[in-house]
Design an enzyme around this catalytic site. Structure first.
Site, PDB file in Angstrom:
ATOM      1  CG  MET A   1      26.207  38.383  14.736  1.00  0.00           C
ATOM      2  SD  MET A   1      24.817  38.901  13.716  1.00  0.00           S
ATOM      3  CE  MET A   1      25.391  38.517  12.081  1.00  0.00           C
ATOM      4  CG  ASP A   2      30.207  31.307  16.805  1.00  0.00           C
ATOM      5  OD1 ASP A   2      29.670  30.702  15.857  1.00  0.00           O
ATOM      6  OD2 ASP A   2      31.198  30.857  17.417  1.00  0.00           O
ATOM      7  N   GLY A   3      26.967  30.807  17.144  1.00  0.00           N
ATOM      8  CA  GLY A   3      26.151  29.902  17.968  1.00  0.00           C
ATOM      9  C   GLY A   3      24.770  29.586  17.422  1.00  0.00           C
TER      10      GLY A   3
ATOM     11  CB  THR B   1      27.191  35.446  20.795  1.00  0.00           C
ATOM     12  OG1 THR B   1      27.235  35.165  19.399  1.00  0.00           O
ATOM     13  CG2 THR B   1      26.614  36.821  21.015  1.00  0.00           C
TER      14      THR B   1
END
Ligand code: IPE
Ligand code: MG
Length: 271
Positions: free
Chosen positions: A42-44, A216
């Site tokens: 889970m990135d961003g 992501t």
């Protein structure tokens, strides 16, 4: 009927239609193979906060938690039995102390909220397992993770592994230490470790290896996330920031997994 009631009725009809459409899409999707285990990097979150001018250190991360709820619901509806979430990596401790505290407080808040849901029977068969160096968390957080794991131990509808204070390097070191200790207790000769010994003591040993990893935020790296367990997994990256990840991104990733089945099966046989 006044305008408020009309709007309420319209919202109800609209959400019923959306849910019906989702069920239809998932039914079509289920005609093909469904991944047994999906892992999410889970990135961003911070870029999301910046993009939408949200203020506060935790704004992006709060939005990320909303996404977690939706994604888990979709996975459950599709019938994916195992989901792993990379929530906080050991490297993330290198961020500013204020941000680390802010994320930790937010995670604790969510864990305690989930404990309440589990106690009131509102978790709908979801089992939560925390994976990582939980000893590096503060006492209250560690106790909460333990309690939630115990409370949901018997649930079987969806198994969610939350990786906190996690890195595969640390997981392997932990696992080797643990398996050495186990072997030392049972014999007096030199300790000989097999791959299976190490695998048995991994934090993630309760779940099968992921079939599909979704990252992501447009990154192309695994960032020390389940690198032991993902040698045969399909990696799907999306430019969408984690809080932006929606139904269509998930459906698209699963369709890619289905399209790639021939290739993935062939690779499995050749290994
Ligand atoms: C991921 O989002 C959440 C955590 C690592 C806790 P980021 O905080 O890395 O957000 P970006 O990638 O900087 O936008
Ligand atoms: Mg990032």
């Amino acid at each position: 009927m006044n305008t408020g009631e009309e709007v309420g009725e319209f919202t109800q009809i609209f959400s019923a239609l959306v849910s019906l459409m989702r069920k239809f899409i998932f039914r079509v999707l289920c005609a093909g193979p469904i991944p047994t285990h999906i892992s999410f990097i889970m990135d961003g979150n911070r870029r999301f906060a910046k993009k939408y001018n949200l203020t506060g250190l935790d704004a992006g991360h709060r939005a990320g938690f909303v996404s977690v709820t939706y994604v888990l619901q979709y996975c459950k509806e599709i019938g994916v039995p195992y989901v792993t979430l990379y929530a906080f990596g050991i490297d993330n401790f290198k961020r500013g102390p204020e941000e680390v505290k802010c994320i930790m407080d937010l995670m604790l808040e969510k864990v305690e909220l989930t404990i309440d849901q589990a106690l009131t029977g509102n978790l709908n068969g979801v089992r939560i397992i925390f994976a990582g160096d939980l000893n590096s968390l503060n006492e209250r957080f560690r106790a909460a993770t333990q309690k939630l794991m115990e409370l949901t131990e018997e649930n079987k509808d969806l198994i969610v592994v939350v990786c906190v204070a996690y890195s595969t390097s640390q997981e392997i070191v932990h696992s080797i230490r643990e398996s050495c200790m186990r072997k030392c207790k049972t014999g007096d000769g030199p300790v000989v470790l097999e791959v299976s010994d190490v695998e048995e003591c991994m934090y993630t040993s309760a779940v099968p290896d992921p079939d599909l990893v979704i990252r992501t935020g447009g990154g192309d790296r695994l960032s020390n996330f389940m690198t032991w367990q993902t040698s045969r997994s399909l990696l799907h990256r999306t430019e969408a920031l984690w809080p932006e990840l929606g139904l269509w991104h998930l459906v698209w990733a699963i369709l890619k997994f289905q399209r790639m089945q021939g290739y993935l099966q062939k690779k499995k046989k050749l290994d």
